[in-house]
Design an enzyme around this catalytic site. Structure first.
Site, PDB file in Angstrom:
ATOM      1  N   PHE A   1      43.928  40.657  43.002  1.00  0.00           N
ATOM      2  CA  PHE A   1      42.920  39.959  42.356  1.00  0.00           C
ATOM      3  C   PHE A   1      42.520  40.733  41.205  1.00  0.00           C
ATOM      4  O   PHE A   1      41.559  41.006  40.817  1.00  0.00           O
ATOM      5  CB  PHE A   1      41.359  40.204  43.091  1.00  0.00           C
ATOM      6  CG  PHE A   1      41.554  39.551  44.749  1.00  0.00           C
ATOM      7  CD1 PHE A   1      41.517  38.087  44.934  1.00  0.00           C
ATOM      8  CD2 PHE A   1      41.573  40.368  45.725  1.00  0.00           C
ATOM      9  CE1 PHE A   1      41.425  37.735  46.338  1.00  0.00           C
ATOM     10  CE2 PHE A   1      41.769  39.874  47.160  1.00  0.00           C
ATOM     11  CZ  PHE A   1      41.752  38.597  47.187  1.00  0.00           C
TER      12      PHE A   1
ATOM     13  N   ASP B   1      47.183  37.743  41.133  1.00  0.00           N
ATOM     14  CA  ASP B   1      46.245  36.889  41.003  1.00  0.00           C
ATOM     15  C   ASP B   1      46.585  35.462  41.072  1.00  0.00           C
ATOM     16  O   ASP B   1      47.645  35.203  40.921  1.00  0.00           O
ATOM     17  CB  ASP B   1      45.543  37.061  39.554  1.00  0.00           C
ATOM     18  CG  ASP B   1      43.913  36.869  39.440  1.00  0.00           C
ATOM     19  OD1 ASP B   1      42.974  37.478  39.670  1.00  0.00           O
ATOM     20  OD2 ASP B   1      43.817  35.636  39.693  1.00  0.00           O
TER      21      ASP B   1
ATOM     22  N   ASN C   1      48.553  33.945  46.023  1.00  0.00           N
ATOM     23  CA  ASN C   1      47.261  34.050  46.862  1.00  0.00           C
ATOM     24  C   ASN C   1      47.404  35.494  47.571  1.00  0.00           C
ATOM     25  O   ASN C   1      48.425  35.764  48.122  1.00  0.00           O
ATOM     26  CB  ASN C   1      47.278  32.930  48.140  1.00  0.00           C
ATOM     27  CG  ASN C   1      46.177  32.885  48.866  1.00  0.00           C
ATOM     28  OD1 ASN C   1      45.763  34.032  49.365  1.00  0.00           O
ATOM     29  ND2 ASN C   1      45.537  31.992  49.287  1.00  0.00           N
TER      30      ASN C   1
ATOM     31  N   CYS D   1      31.563  42.108  45.642  1.00  0.00           N
ATOM     32  CA  CYS D   1      30.736  41.885  44.818  1.00  0.00           C
ATOM     33  C   CYS D   1      29.528  40.987  45.396  1.00  0.00           C
ATOM     34  O   CYS D   1      28.829  40.499  44.772  1.00  0.00           O
ATOM     35  CB  CYS D   1      30.924  41.566  43.447  1.00  0.00           C
ATOM     36  SG  CYS D   1      32.197  39.906  43.686  1.00  0.00           S
TER      37      CYS D   1
HETATM   38  N1  SAH Z   1      39.606  43.188  39.138  1.00  0.00           N
HETATM   39  C1  SAH Z   1      39.061  42.371  38.112  1.00  0.00           C
HETATM   40  C2  SAH Z   1      38.231  41.240  38.517  1.00  0.00           C
HETATM   41  C3  SAH Z   1      38.544  40.439  39.535  1.00  0.00           C
HETATM   42  S1  SAH Z   1      37.839  38.882  39.749  1.00  0.00           S
HETATM   43  C4  SAH Z   1      38.481  43.234  36.805  1.00  0.00           C
HETATM   44  O1  SAH Z   1      38.318  44.375  37.363  1.00  0.00           O
HETATM   45  O2  SAH Z   1      38.467  42.768  35.858  1.00  0.00           O
HETATM   46  C5  SAH Z   1      38.425  37.995  40.969  1.00  0.00           C
HETATM   47  C6  SAH Z   1      39.971  37.435  40.824  1.00  0.00           C
HETATM   48  O3  SAH Z   1      40.291  37.051  42.077  1.00  0.00           O
HETATM   49  C7  SAH Z   1      39.944  36.375  39.758  1.00  0.00           C
HETATM   50  O4  SAH Z   1      40.592  36.652  38.644  1.00  0.00           O
HETATM   51  C8  SAH Z   1      40.420  34.939  40.463  1.00  0.00           C
HETATM   52  O5  SAH Z   1      41.333  34.309  39.763  1.00  0.00           O
HETATM   53  C9  SAH Z   1      40.992  35.671  41.582  1.00  0.00           C
HETATM   54  N2  SAH Z   1      41.258  35.042  42.984  1.00  0.00           N
HETATM   55  C10 SAH Z   1      40.330  34.531  43.675  1.00  0.00           C
HETATM   56  N3  SAH Z   1      40.960  34.022  45.019  1.00  0.00           N
HETATM   57  C11 SAH Z   1      42.270  34.546  44.946  1.00  0.00           C
HETATM   58  C12 SAH Z   1      43.258  34.552  45.963  1.00  0.00           C
HETATM   59  N4  SAH Z   1      42.765  34.076  47.012  1.00  0.00           N
HETATM   60  N5  SAH Z   1      44.153  34.792  45.700  1.00  0.00           N
HETATM   61  C13 SAH Z   1      44.391  35.759  44.353  1.00  0.00           C
HETATM   62  N6  SAH Z   1      43.598  35.662  43.320  1.00  0.00           N
HETATM   63  C14 SAH Z   1      42.516  35.222  43.691  1.00  0.00           C
END
Ligand code: SAH
Length: 398
Positions: free
Chosen positions: A233, A254, A281, A342
């Site tokens: 993520f 991501d 995913n 979060c």
């Molecule tokens: N770690 C980042 C913030 C993450 S926000 C930082 O420090 O800036 C959450 C992220 O999860 C988003 O970019 C979104 O695109 C991604 N996301 C949500 N569900 C997901 C999934 N099932 N698999 C992969 N990415 C996912």
């Protein structure tokens, strides 16, 4: 509605709201938000500053009145305080002075954080020379004029952009829009984040451009992350870029193509060559990595809020457990797991229980190395548990 700045400091309220007994107990207990059921029905314009009274008529303080939101009152002052234009300026000054003390010279940070800075619904984020602002309550929207004037005179920003595209504005009866408030805000800006140059998309990046609440956690995590690292993520690579400086390799995963593209651009700009991006995913990617016996020495899990409300809590708990369990399976002995939630609705003790259950199922012993929260420019207001939403635990998984 607002008392001119040369007027004596007194309550700038024009209406009155009367609490039920339950509402009064909540107000006196220190919670700054009062729900509609705890306020006697009244015809008060949206966003007006009102005097709050208990059922016996005692004046308890001042609040923003929300005519549309489920939250009818948001406290702005106690019984002996005023809330006029001068008070608004003093709160802005105090908020900025606090950041200057805790984070001198930091280019990208939150200057004003809503209730915790005594300005319910106001977010002001600084990205270098530029400010991005969100007015997320009807009350603060009405004060935007004097707020903007003061920000300009105090900080002389190159521009101020309103990121009023947050869905909560609709719940307050406000329009959703993105528009310049002062100057000509650029599409994106380059800022230094603890030695890493980041390209920030001010107009359409998530939140106001960056996840500023993770700023200190990214630096903290990079002190532990070595060897092969997985940033799951990753969004535009915040944790990954910081970790890449000391790690052997970083895989940043991501689901968003545009976020990964920015992560790759950011890596190139910083001369980082040991970072690869993967669009997948995370749930599947962790399972496939485990099946393929791919092992990491450090994993960051920073998912979106799985529990948007308390009713989602069971499904969210299962999802948190699942990703943490899968991540633990992919860690080498003594590997580091940086795991975040979060979701305000999932409290810290519940999150720790979920992690314990995940470790038990994975057959691993895990210890908490650091228990962290959101960065200090997003302070937690005592009496408002909702303002403590981010948990970031750093674990050693044996
Ligand atoms: N770690 C980042 C913030 C993450 S926000 C930082 O420090 O800036 C959450 C992220 O999860 C988003 O970019 C979104 O695109 C991604 N996301 C949500 N569900 C997901 C999934 N099932 N698999 C992969 N990415 C996912």
């Amino acid at each position: 509605m607002i008392v001119p700045s040369d007027a004596p400091r007194r309550a700038a309220a024009s209406g009155e709201a009367t609490l039920t007994r339950k509402g009064e107990a909540r107000w006196r207990g220190g919670h700054p938000w009062i729900f509609r059921d705890d306020v006697l029905p009244a015809e008060i314009p949206n966003g007006e500053i009102v005097t709050v009274r208990g059922p016996r008529g005692d004046a308890l303080g001042l609040a923003f009145y929300g005519a549309v939101s489920k939250i009818a009152l948001r406290r702005v002052a106690g019984p002996r305080e005023g809330f006029d234009e001068q008070a608004v300026r003093a709160r802005l000054d105090a908020a900025i002075a606090y950041r200057e003390r805790i984070a001198p010279g930091v280019a990208a940070l939150r200057l004003v954080s809503s209730d915790a800075d005594g300005l319910p619904g106001l977010i002001v984020d600084r990205y270098g020379e530029h400010l991005v602002l969100q007015a997320l309550t009807a009350g603060i929207e009405r004060l935007l004029g004097p707020i903007l004037d003061h920000l300009v005179s105090r900080l002389s920003p190159a521009s101020i952009l309103a990121r009023h595209d947050a869905g909560v504005r609709r719940l307050e009866g406000l329009v959703e829009e993105v528009r310049p408030l002062r100057g000509d805000p650029p599409e994106s800006v380059e800022i230094d984040d603890d030695g890493i140059t980041l390209l920030v998309d001010l107009r359409s990046g998530q939140k106001t451009g960056l996840f500023l609440d993770q700023r200190e956690n990214r630096t903290a995590a990079s002190r532990y992350l070595r060897g092969r690292v997985l940033d799951a993520f990753c969004y535009d690579g915040g944790f990954a870029l910081h970790a890449a400086r000391a790690a052997e390799s970083v895989e940043a995963v991501d689901a968003s193509e545009s976020a990964l593209a920015r992560a790759a651009v950011n890596a190139a700009r910083n001369g980082i060559t040991n970072l690869t991006t993967v669009r997948a995913n995370v749930f599947d990617h962790l399972s496939e990595s485990d099946r393929a016996r791919r092992r990491f020495d450090g994993i960051v899990l920073d998912p979106p809020a799985f529990a948007k409300s308390r009713k989602d809590i069971d499904a969210a708990a299962r999802a948190y457990k699942e990703i943490n369990l899968r991540a633990m399976r992919c860690l080498t002995r003594g590997g580091v797991l940086v795991t975040c939630s979060c979701s305000y609705n999932l409290h810290e003790d519940e999150f720790v229980e979920i992690l314990a259950a995940a470790a038990a199922d994975a057959g691993r012993r895990a210890v908490i190395v650091e228990k962290r929260s959101q960065a200090r420019d997003h302070p937690v207001l005592l009496g408002l548990p909702e303002s403590h939403y981010l948990k970031c635990l750093i674990l050693r998984v044996d």
